[in-house]
Design an enzyme around this catalytic site. Structure first.
Site, short mmCIF file in Angstrom:
data_model
loop_
_atom_site.label_atom_id
_atom_site.label_comp_id
_atom_site.label_asym_id
_atom_site.label_seq_id
_atom_site.Cartn_x
_atom_site.Cartn_y
_atom_site.Cartn_z
N CYS A 14 -4.02 -6.77 0.92
CA CYS A 14 -5.32 -6.13 1.16
C CYS A 14 -5.12 -5.17 2.33
CB CYS A 14 -6.41 -7.16 1.43
SG CYS A 14 -6.06 -8.25 2.84
N ARG A 51 -11.23 2.21 -1.17
CA ARG A 51 -10.08 2.16 -0.28
C ARG A 51 -8.78 2.16 -1.09
NH1 ARG A 51 -10.24 -2.32 4.20
NH2 ARG A 51 -8.52 -1.03 4.99
#
Length: 284
Positions: free
Chosen positions: A238, A182
């Protein structure tokens, strides 16, 4: 803050409960693919533990533009915390069953609100059962508590935060706690844009955990952060501010007070109109 001030071992919690000493225990089971852990809680939890919903009680989804998990208000948190039985002067232990994500979020939110004595169960529910801790099923409804939240706005609370306007950071170190695929932009299963904030360095939240889910030993944890160039000035984000809390807690256990970007990547990339102000980087 030391490791023992941020984390508690399963053996220590077993001894606390066996001695009958006052302690509030919160079950914050959550994971990205299964955000509602209430059924799992009902099937078996630490005796006396109260279930806490990360989605409904540790987030405020009525807030727009602050990512997928906006922080709750101090007022709503105080109401919930009293319902969970939290009281002044009584320590709180939070735990989960997936990579410390739910418990770290609860630790961060409660600590940012000015509630003291909150610790994460090191290793989560698996560590509890491995240490011989028993489970009970069903619901727990505690006596209401009297805890006082000290900060109405958790974005300006007792723990340091970063805003989107303060990023990207040319100074200090910015850590991205998402998985490497990611971070690099190779895949993005949740948010509308793949990639990361320029200048960020990848520090997956699972990287601070040992194979059994406990926090890495002190020497290994120190080495993990040293390899990333971490000093005293560090920010963490995040996908939506949840797993970043694991890295913030791990840093605090080493004596570093890191700033959290609560909205994280989901806030950074959500508005196409701000794309020039919020550039996207890809690759490792």
């Amino acid at each position: 803050m030391t490791r023992a001030g941020t984390f508690i071992t399963a053996a220590e919690l077993i001894d606390l409960l066996a001695a009958g000493r006052p302690v509030a225990v919160l079950d914050v089971r959550w994971q990205l693919t299964e955000p509602d852990g209430h059924d799992a809680y009902r099937r078996g939890h630490v005796p006396g533990a109260v279930y806490v919903s990360l989605e409904d009680e540790l987030s405020d989804h009525t807030v727009a533009g602050r990512g997928r998990h906006p922080l709750p208000t101090g007022a709503s948190l105080q109401e919930a915390a009293r319902r969970w039985g939290l009281s002044e002067g009584v320590p709180t232990v939070v735990y989960d069953a997936w990579n410390r994500a739910g418990s770290a979020r609860a630790w961060w939110v409660l600590t940012a609100a000015g509630i003291s004595g909150v610790r994460i169960l090191d290793g989560g529910l698996a560590a509890w059962t491995a240490a011989g801790g028993r489970l009970e099923d069903g619901e727990v409804t505690p006596e209401p508590g009297d805890v006082q939240v000290q900060h109405g706005d958790l974005y300006q609370g007792a723990l340091p935060t970063l805003s989107a306007q303060q990023l990207p950071r040319a100074d200090g170190v910015l850590l991205d706690a998402r998985a490497p695929q990611r971070f690099s932009g190779a895949e993005e299963p949740v948010d509308p844009v793949a990639g990361h904030i320029p200048h960020a360095r990848n520090a997956p939240s699972t990287g601070v955990l040992a194979e059994d889910g406990t926090l890495l030993p002190e020497a290994d944890l120190t080495r993990f952060f040293a390899d990333l160039g971490v000093g005293d000035d560090v920010g963490v984000y995040c996908g939506s501010g949840v797993t970043a809390s694991v890295v913030v807690a791990a840093l605090r256990a080493t004596g570093v007070d890191a700033a959290l970007f609560p909205g994280s990547w989901s806030e950074w990339c959500s508005d196409p109109g701000l794309r020039q102000l919020r550039p996207v980087a890809t690759g490792s």
